[in-house]
Design a protein around this motif. Structure first.
Motif, PDB file in Angstrom:
ATOM      1  N   GLY A  42       0.817  -1.361  -0.005  1.00 45.59           N
ATOM      2  CA  GLY A  42       0.021   0.046  -0.029  1.00 45.59           C
ATOM      3  C   GLY A  42       0.874   1.224  -0.007  1.00 45.59           C
ATOM      4  N   VAL A  43       2.320   1.229   0.133  1.00 42.27           N
ATOM      5  CA  VAL A  43       2.936   2.210   0.297  1.00 42.27           C
ATOM      6  C   VAL A  43       3.393   2.340  -1.395  1.00 42.27           C
ATOM      7  N   ARG A  44       3.114   3.665  -1.841  1.00 46.56           N
ATOM      8  CA  ARG A  44       3.389   3.876  -3.209  1.00 46.56           C
ATOM      9  C   ARG A  44       4.882   4.822  -3.478  1.00 46.56           C
ATOM     10  N   ALA A  45       5.111   5.616  -2.531  1.00 48.25           N
ATOM     11  CA  ALA A  45       6.291   6.358  -2.788  1.00 48.25           C
ATOM     12  C   ALA A  45       6.790   6.793  -1.522  1.00 48.25           C
ATOM     13  N   ILE A  46       8.133   6.867  -1.317  1.00 47.34           N
ATOM     14  CA  ILE A  46       8.619   7.609  -0.189  1.00 47.34           C
ATOM     15  C   ILE A  46       9.905   8.506  -0.668  1.00 47.34           C
ATOM     16  N   VAL A  47       9.809   9.807  -0.154  1.00 48.24           N
ATOM     17  CA  VAL A  47      10.821  10.852  -0.638  1.00 48.24           C
ATOM     18  C   VAL A  47      11.714  11.273   0.280  1.00 48.24           C
ATOM     19  N   THR A  48      12.929  11.308   0.242  1.00 48.94           N
ATOM     20  CA  THR A  48      14.003  12.001   1.045  1.00 48.94           C
ATOM     21  C   THR A  48      14.716  12.982   0.480  1.00 48.94           C
ATOM     22  N   TYR A  49      15.592  13.514   1.154  1.00 43.63           N
ATOM     23  CA  TYR A  49      16.436  14.695   0.536  1.00 43.63           C
ATOM     24  C   TYR A  49      16.897  14.518  -0.874  1.00 43.63           C
ATOM     25  N   LYS A  50      17.269  12.895  -1.137  1.00 42.82           N
ATOM     26  CA  LYS A  50      17.940  12.511  -2.563  1.00 42.82           C
ATOM     27  C   LYS A  50      16.818  12.840  -3.633  1.00 42.82           C
ATOM     28  N   ASP A  51      15.493  13.003  -3.276  1.00 46.12           N
ATOM     29  CA  ASP A  51      14.483  12.982  -4.174  1.00 46.12           C
ATOM     30  C   ASP A  51      13.919  14.563  -4.577  1.00 46.12           C
ATOM     31  N   VAL A  52      14.693  15.453  -4.104  1.00 38.24           N
ATOM     32  CA  VAL A  52      14.479  16.834  -4.113  1.00 38.24           C
ATOM     33  C   VAL A  52      15.413  17.238  -5.614  1.00 38.24           C
ATOM     34  N   PRO A  53      14.615  17.467  -6.646  1.00 37.71           N
ATOM     35  CA  PRO A  53      15.013  17.830  -7.848  1.00 37.71           C
ATOM     36  C   PRO A  53      15.899  19.261  -7.932  1.00 37.71           C
ATOM     37  N   GLY A  54      15.145  20.224  -7.172  1.00 37.61           N
ATOM     38  CA  GLY A  54      15.678  21.532  -7.296  1.00 37.61           C
ATOM     39  C   GLY A  54      16.605  21.702  -6.023  1.00 37.61           C
ATOM     40  N   LEU A  55      16.188  23.132  -5.599  1.00 40.08           N
ATOM     41  CA  LEU A  55      16.619  23.781  -4.302  1.00 40.08           C
ATOM     42  C   LEU A  55      16.003  22.833  -3.101  1.00 40.08           C
ATOM     43  N   ASN A  56      17.011  22.363  -2.297  1.00 37.00           N
ATOM     44  CA  ASN A  56      16.149  21.641  -1.175  1.00 37.00           C
ATOM     45  C   ASN A  56      16.252  22.663  -0.068  1.00 37.00           C
ATOM     46  N   GLY A  57      15.330  23.776  -0.252  1.00 31.55           N
ATOM     47  CA  GLY A  57      15.207  24.762   0.779  1.00 31.55           C
ATOM     48  C   GLY A  57      14.117  25.466   0.551  1.00 31.55           C
ATOM     49  N   PHE A  58      13.559  26.421   1.777  1.00 30.99           N
ATOM     50  CA  PHE A  58      12.348  27.152   1.314  1.00 30.99           C
ATOM     51  C   PHE A  58      12.514  28.304   2.408  1.00 30.99           C
ATOM     52  N   GLY A  59      11.768  29.247   2.222  1.00 29.24           N
ATOM     53  CA  GLY A  59      11.841  30.337   3.129  1.00 29.24           C
ATOM     54  C   GLY A  59      11.325  31.796   2.466  1.00 29.24           C
ATOM     55  N   LEU A  60      10.365  32.590   3.068  1.00 25.59           N
ATOM     56  CA  LEU A  60      10.018  33.560   2.271  1.00 25.59           C
ATOM     57  C   LEU A  60      11.150  34.562   1.984  1.00 25.59           C
ATOM     58  N   ILE A  61      11.957  34.891   2.928  1.00 28.59           N
ATOM     59  CA  ILE A  61      13.028  35.887   2.555  1.00 28.59           C
ATOM     60  C   ILE A  61      14.415  35.228   1.989  1.00 28.59           C
ATOM     61  N   PHE A  62      14.950  34.247   2.831  1.00 29.44           N
ATOM     62  CA  PHE A  62      16.072  33.404   2.162  1.00 29.44           C
ATOM     63  C   PHE A  62      15.553  31.804   2.418  1.00 29.44           C
TER      64      PHE A  62
END
Lengths: 289, 757
Positions: free
Chosen positions: B65-85
């Motif tokens: 029943g598990v269809r996908a698991i994602v970790t940091y390896k699966d982030v295609p672009g920038l591994n980060g977020f934040g409205l200012i930086f």
């Protein structure tokens, strides 16, 4: 969350309910208003195999007056108790206690018997029953027995009612003479569990001497705490500031509150004393009127 | 037949989404379902600060029943977020900095399977020292939480010479004020559905306060073109700033792309508390001095904000605090230093009031203490030091002239006279008291920040006047504002209007629905577009009907001839002009800013409030009950009366909770109260009986900026008014929120006020 799976029965008579209880034994659970049981089941803190719904048993929904006594059926909604003139007139402490229970919406469903058998140590109705010296009728297929409030509450969430038994009636004596009462409670927010509650009922003679007093605290022990030592001390006395201080020090001695997120032990100890004095004084003033 | 002007009775208009909300018919984005939809869950750190030594998902992947698991390896672009930086990892690779840090996300056939899979993911941590105190974080030997150290932001402003100023003072008050971490406590927790479309695009149905900003942040993370991402972001069941930053969007998106199935994530309350933003806890030291005549000469402020593990809008919140620390008062010597500091506590960020609530509590506390020292009436003392119509802003910048500060003070003075009735107390253990506080609050993001506004009016093929804005409906009543303003301007009916918000594929850029800016910018946009739109539509009507254009007006149902008869309905006009290009008027501009501001983020348009609180204090238990909470607001014309009233009353109650009961406590980096059984917010029983709201609508002559927003102002000055009322009742000053009953009892005992025990 949703509750675990259970069988559901909806008996039409008390006898039918008792037979179902007998058959299901430890696996069965009575549901009336469901205001405590349903959340507990939804959180899976309780997983009864079988629910016996007594909401159709209209025979258990009544408020009757009898010589020296008010009888209340176990299924009577808290809201009806709160608004009953008969109760206000004869056993007014109960009318004062009920508005502290939860919210209007929960009181519309919650029953007086449900609150008693749930026996939450901070609950209002157990405290009132203990203060007024009431008793309850407990029925099984074999017998109906009467138990006094002092023997009814065993410990935290536990009463003298056996798994095959049903609490059917509550009997509350109407005190004679010049009687006063008071119910006070402190919670962090209205409708939440009491940090401490205090109830007092007393009678005075024509010299304003206390002839009988029952001071009971809620929320400080696993069951409503009858402050016997204080009640004995008050007997035959007129209420004075020094007597109030003595009662406060007795209260401080007999309770052992604990600290938690809602209040420190010190604060609980402080308000237990304050509320004890306040209820005692208010009851005394009312009795003297 | 005459046009029924009474149709436009804005005074009691029910909001367009009201019925749907009350009946439950309205679908929130977390209510949506799609065929083949999977359920997502996010694995968050159990440690407030640790190195991640390994992450193993093998066992979890085996779970049926598990269809996908994602970790940091699966982030295609920038591994980060934040409205200012973008300093917050989407998925942590080697280090976690708070208990909300995400490490993996799972998509499964059911929520239960996704939950079970989280249990099977093995993360090995190496614990690191946990920093829970911002003062410790600033210690040179403290472990560094980020490459640049633990100081997120320092904001500083000074004018005159404070030390010299203090020399001339006859009275000086120096106090430390402590403000708690408050939860937004929105009814709908973060969530929604992310849908991969057949053309490779992605639709994100998740509530947010700025769809375009989410689109930008997601495009960086997913390495996709912004135009390939569509954000559907309204309606929301509350936000109050809490859904301004990304929350579950990146995880839903990564899982949807990994499975090519729609993925729904809806956080539980516990998950929401753990991962979500809170109001900044602040410790504010203020030293304020006056001369004998009651003029404030010098004001020195130090603000220490616990911003938690990541930046989000922490720097902007601090700037706002620094800006509002002098309040609406004219003070010759000022020095303000603010520090926003990283810790391993929960992330603090944007929250209704935006740093104004904390400093206003401190400042008004100073004012009341000084008035006491001077033996001067607190209102008279305020009046003596209050800004004039043309006074510069708090940081010396030019602002739109306003008499708001004086108007709200006058209004509350009158209320105070009416409210002298200290109703007789039935209970000898209870005392009552009254307190007043005032506030100033800037609107918009401030100078030096990208703060676009705009809107679009069009006449649709179906004959509707379509008003499109890039603002979000968070529950604040945006739809009612748009509807009211369009109806007022074009004298049309509700049915004649179509409102489009909350969808990046169909709305223009309007900026964020934050900073009390949406109402104000909707009004300004409509002012810019109305004439062109009206001229165009009347021109078309004139051509179709052969009637002179100067005798036509817009009205209910359609175009009217000299206000007397309907000559063509909107529907008919649309039908007859189908071959014409779509009538569309657009505008884009920037939120007005101060022409000479030197400090980034300082404001140009301000709203003002005054609050009168009356409380009852129980001398035996320390329990405080707020009996009356009245507010006067100066924020320009009222647009939607019920919306305005709702914002001020609701804001007042939210602030009552802040004052008396709310605190998201943390112990060693973990939330102690992670649900509403222990984190208490006010209920109807806590709502004061008297809650009058007075709107002061007047603007200075020549003010072209129209209504200011009132989303935040109702929360700002409530706490200091309540605390002053407690002082009035008991003689005890309170420096720390929420007001502790135990503290009050101790103080009363010290003062000999406590009668028993």
């Amino acid at each position: 969350m949703k509750p675990a799976q259970f069988d559901y029965y909806c008996p039409k008579t008390v006898d039918e309910a008792l037979t179902l209880l007998e058959e299901s034994g430890f696996d069965g659970k009575i549901i009336a208003g469901g205001q405590s049981l349903v959340p507990i089941m939804n959180m899976r803190l309780s997983t009864p195999d079988c629910l016996i719904d007594i909401n159709r048993l209209q025979d258990l929904d009544f408020i009757d007056y009898e010589e020296g006594l008010v009888k209340i059926g176990t299924l009577t909604r808290q809201n009806r108790v709160e608004t009953s003139d008969l109760i206000r007139q004869h056993i007014g402490l109960l009318s004062e206690a009920v508005p502290f229970i939860g919210h209007v919406q929960t009181r519309n469903r919650g029953t007086i018997g449900g609150s008693l058998v749930h026996a939450d140590p901070t609950a209002e109705i157990p405290l009132a029953l203990m203060t007024m010296g009431g008793s309850v009728h407990i029925a099984s297929t074999d017998e109906v027995r009467t138990v006094n409030a002092e023997d009814f509450f065993v410990t935290y969430l536990t009463t003298d009612v056996m798994p095959t038994e049903l609490l059917t009636e509550i009997h509350i004596p109407i005190w004679e003479g010049r009687v006063g009462y008071s119910f006070q409670e402190i919670s962090r927010r209205h409708g939440d569990f009491a940090l401490v509650a205090s109830a007092c009922q007393l009678s005075v003679d024509d010299q304003n001497r206390i002839s009988d007093a029952r001071l009971v605290l809620g929320g400080v022990e696993s069951v409503p705490l009858l402050v016997t030592e204080a009640n004995e001390l008050l007997h035959g006395e007129r209420l004075t500031d020094s007597l109030l201080d003595k009662v406060a020090s007795i209260v401080s001695k007999v309770i052992e509150p604990e600290s938690d997120l809602h209040a420190s032990a010190d604060y609980r100890r402080h308000i237990a004393q304050s509320l004890a004095k306040r209820t005692l004084q208010e009851a005394y003033v009312k009795a003297g009127r | 037949m005459a046009i029924q002007i009474s149709l436009f009775n804005k005074k009691k208009k029910i909001r367009p989404d009201g019925l749907g909300k009350v009946t439950g018919a309205l679908k929130y984005l977390t209510d949506l379902s799609f065929p083949g939809m999977l359920y997502g869950k996010i694995l968050r750190s159990t440690e407030p600060h640790a190195e991640i030594q390994s992450i193993s998902v093998d066992q979890a992947k085996q779970l049926p029943g598990v269809r996908a698991i994602v970790t940091y390896k699966d982030v295609p672009g920038l591994n980060g977020f934040g409205l200012i930086f973008p300093d917050q990892p989407v998925l942590c690779e080697d280090r976690v900095r708070y208990v909300g840090d995400a490490i993996a996300a799972v998509a499964a056939d059911t929520i239960e399977i996704a939950d079970a899979a989280l249990q099977l993911i093995k993360v090995e941590y190496k614990k690191l020292p946990v920093i829970v105190d911002p003062e410790e974080a600033l210690h040179p030997n403290a472990p560094r939480l980020h490459p640049d150290g633990n100081l997120l932001h320092r904001a500083y402003y000074s004018k005159g010479d404070v030390e010299e100023g203090f020399q001339s003072c006859s009275h000086i008050v120096e106090e430390i004020y402590e403000l708690p971490r408050q939860m937004h406590a929105y009814m709908e927790t973060e969530g929604g559905v992310i849908v991969p479309e057949v053309d490779g695009k992605l639709t994100v149905y998740v509530g947010t306060q700025h769809g375009f900003k989410d689109r930008y942040q997601l495009s960086r993370i997913l390495n996709m073109n912004e135009t390939d991402i569509r954000i559907v972001s309204s309606p929301m069941g509350g936000s109050f700033g809490g859904k301004d930053e990304l929350n579950i969007q990146p995880y839903g998106a990564l899982l949807a792309l990994a499975t090519n199935c729609p993925v729904k994530i809806h956080q539980t309350r516990r998950e929401s508390v753990r991962a979500g933003l809170k109001r900044h806890p602040m410790k504010i030291t203020m030293k304020t001095g006056v001369d004998d005549s009651g003029k404030i000469l010098s004001h020195k402020v130090k603000i220490l904000a616990d911003t938690g593990a990541y930046a989000t809008l922490g720097p902007a919140v601090l700037d706002f605090s620094v800006e509002h620390a002098p309040g609406p008062y004219v003070i010759p010597n000022i020095e303000i230093e603010g520090l926003s500091v990283f810790t391993n506590n929960g992330v603090a960020g944007e929250f209704r009031g935006f740093g104004g609530n904390q400093v206003t509590f401190a400042l008004e506390g100073q004012i009341d203490r000084l008035a006491e020292k001077l033996k001067m009436d607190p209102l008279e003392f305020r009046e003596k030091n209050l800004r004039q119509v043309d006074s510069p802003g708090p940081l010396g910048q030019k602002i739109a002239p306003t008499s708001g500060a004086r108007d709200v003070l006058e209004a509350i003075k009158e209320k105070l006279h009416e409210n002298t009735n200290n109703s007789h107390l039935s209970d000898q253990w209870k005392v009552t008291g009254t307190g007043v506080a005032i506030s100033i609050h800037g609107g918009g993001l401030g100078v030096g920040r990208i703060d676009p506004a705009g809107g679009r009016l069009s006449f649709t093929k179906e004959g509707k006047i379509e008003a499109a804005f890039g603002f979000e409906e968070c529950g604040q009543g945006l739809l009612a504002v748009i509807e009211t303003l369009v109806m007022e301007e074009f004298k049309c009916k509700e049915d004649d209007i179509r409102i489009v918000v909350g969808d990046t594929d169909s709305v223009p850029i309007s900026g964020s629905s934050t900073a009390s800016r949406a109402t104000s910018m909707v009004w300004n946009s409509i002012q810019r577009m109305k004439e062109t739109f009206r001229d165009e539509i009347l021109e078309r009507a004139s051509r179709v009907t052969d009637l002179p254009v100067n005798e036509l007006t817009m009205g209910p149902n359609g175009i009217w001839l000299t206000d007397e008869s309907l000559c063509i309905s909107y529907v008919e006009l649309a039908e007859k002009t189908l071959n014409k290009p779509l009538l569309k008027v657009e505008t884009s501009f920037n939120f007005p800013v101060s022409p000479d501001a030197v400090v980034d983020g300082s404001h140009f348009l301000y709203a003002f409030s005054s609050v009168l609180a009356r409380v009852e204090v129980d001398l035996l238990t320390g329990k405080v009950k707020v009996l009356d909470l009245e507010q006067a607001i100066a924020a320009g014309p009222v647009v939607s009366l019920l919306g305005y009233q709702g914002q001020i009353e609701g804001g007042g109650i939210m602030a009552l909770g802040y004052s008396l009961m709310e605190e998201a406590k943390m112990e060693n980096g973990a939330y102690v109260n992670d649900n509403f059984d222990t984190y208490l917010i006010p209920t109807i029983q806590d709502v004061p009986f008297v809650m009058n709201v007075e709107a002061i609508e007047k603007l200075q002559e020549g003010d072209i900026y129209g209504p200011r927003g009132v989303g935040e102002i109702g929360t700002i000055a409530v706490a200091p008014a309540i605390v002053k009322a407690i002082h009035d009742a008991t003689g005890c000053w309170v420096n720390k929120l929420p007001v502790s009953r135990e503290f009050l009892l101790e103080q009363m005992a010290t003062r000999g006020e406590k009668r028993w025990v």
